[in-house]
Design an enzyme around this catalytic site. Structure first.
Site, PDB file in Angstrom:
ATOM      1  N   CYS A 112       1.055  -1.267  -0.104  1.00 43.30           N
ATOM      2  CA  CYS A 112      -0.108   0.019   0.112  1.00 43.30           C
ATOM      3  C   CYS A 112       0.950   1.206   0.076  1.00 43.30           C
ATOM      4  O   CYS A 112       1.464   1.463  -0.903  1.00 43.30           O
ATOM      5  CB  CYS A 112      -0.968   0.218   1.113  1.00 43.30           C
ATOM      6  SG  CYS A 112      -2.450   1.190   1.096  1.00 43.30           S
ATOM      7  N   HIS A 220      -3.952  -5.176   0.527  1.00 40.65           N
ATOM      8  CA  HIS A 220      -3.350  -5.564   1.710  1.00 40.65           C
ATOM      9  C   HIS A 220      -3.394  -7.036   2.003  1.00 40.65           C
ATOM     10  O   HIS A 220      -4.352  -7.784   2.806  1.00 40.65           O
ATOM     11  CB  HIS A 220      -4.406  -5.136   2.794  1.00 40.65           C
ATOM     12  CG  HIS A 220      -4.237  -3.528   2.780  1.00 40.65           C
ATOM     13  ND1 HIS A 220      -3.311  -2.905   3.744  1.00 40.65           N
ATOM     14  CD2 HIS A 220      -4.679  -2.424   2.422  1.00 40.65           C
ATOM     15  CE1 HIS A 220      -3.193  -1.495   3.558  1.00 40.65           C
ATOM     16  NE2 HIS A 220      -3.978  -0.951   2.675  1.00 40.65           N
ATOM     17  N   GLU A 222      -1.626  -8.732   3.938  1.00 45.24           N
ATOM     18  CA  GLU A 222      -1.072  -9.007   5.340  1.00 45.24           C
ATOM     19  C   GLU A 222      -2.371  -9.326   6.095  1.00 45.24           C
ATOM     20  O   GLU A 222      -2.184 -10.121   7.179  1.00 45.24           O
ATOM     21  CB  GLU A 222      -0.408  -7.774   6.039  1.00 45.24           C
ATOM     22  CG  GLU A 222      -1.079  -6.576   6.692  1.00 45.24           C
ATOM     23  CD  GLU A 222      -1.762  -5.778   5.557  1.00 45.24           C
ATOM     24  OE1 GLU A 222      -2.662  -4.936   5.694  1.00 45.24           O
ATOM     25  OE2 GLU A 222      -1.421  -5.886   4.363  1.00 45.24           O
TER      26      GLU A 222
END
Length: 264
Positions: A112, A220, A222
């Protein structure tokens, strides 16, 4: 072999009049649980830090996402209150850390804001408030009651053939949770676009001729790194690259390091 270390970029935040250096739990959890590496937070101290010493100690770098935006002065743009907040201390730390890691062939995963930093670090520019463009998708985080719903995959991407992302995610379309207000405008020389949103926004990049794994993603992974197959594959690939780098780098014992510092 001990679990290899990675450097993780930090934001600056103010709580009760004190400045903190921090990142979200989801990044360090993904690094530890999905990539199998040990994350070390790098404070946003800019030129005060000896970044070469930091990179001597780690085997990978993860540039995280953030609520703040890269300051437009770094790519010839104009700052505005609407485009903020900004975090100049993070900019002064993350951009040179990314450049140095790439120069030294240290694996990099940029997420990001981190992908935007990667582009600016190599000379590219950004476009701000992209949701205001004609025909643009609204890439911003949706107004939803839970974090799981705010981070839910809702955009479709396809990795370009022959790219780093295609090797990880395959040729089939993937669903991603892209949440951002600014994006790459002019792609930096030496970077290639690996995937696009349906409105043409660049959603993944990698450096040409990188010495090691280096990938920037605008979404994202993660958040779902232990449950979504594509997200898990990205972190697994990063972790594997970090371990390869750790295995290839000559190791030194603490005694040898101490002797060197004493000039022995």
């Amino acid at each position: 072999m001990n679990t290899p270390l990675i450097a993780v970029t930090c934001d600056t935040r103010e709580f009760d009049g004190a400045l903190w250096h921090a990142t979200q739990q989801q990044y360090v959890s993904a690094a530890a649980n999905a990539a199998g590496v040990t994350p070390l937070l790098v404070p946003a101290l800019g030129a005060t830090l000896d970044l070469d010493r930091v990179l001597d100690a780690v085997h990978g770098v993860m540039a995280t996402g953030s609520k703040s935006n890269v300051h437009p002065a770094l790519y010839g743009g104009d700052a505005s209150e609407a485009n903020g907040p900004y975090d100049p201390a993070r900019d002064a730390t993350s951009l040179p850390l990314i450049r140095k890691a790439l120069e030294r062939g240290i694996p990099v995963l940029a997420i990001c804001r981190g992908m935007q930093e990667l582009n600016v670090a190599l000379g590219g520019t950004l476009q701000t408030e992209i949701q205001e463009r004609d025909g643009a998708l609204d890439h911003r985080m949706p107004d939803a009651p839970t974090r799981d719903k705010r981070y839910a995959p809702r955009q479709t991407l396809t990795a370009a053939p022959g790219t780093c992302l295609a090797a990880i995610a395959g040729a089939a379309p993937i669903q991603v949770n892209s949440l951002h207000r600014q994006a790459i405008d002019r792609l930096a020389a030496g970077l290639r676009a690996e995937a696009f949103a349906e409105d043409g926004i660049i959603e993944a990049v990698s450096p040409d001729n990188a010495q090691a794994f280096a990938l920037g993603v605008q979404w994202h992974p993660e958040y779902w790194a232990t449950s979504d197959p594509t997200s898990a594959a990205i972190f697994a690939a990063f972790g594997d690259a970090v371990r390869r780098h750790a295995s290839a780098r000559p190791s030194r014992s603490p005694i040898a390091e101490f002797s060197t510092r004493l000039g022995a």
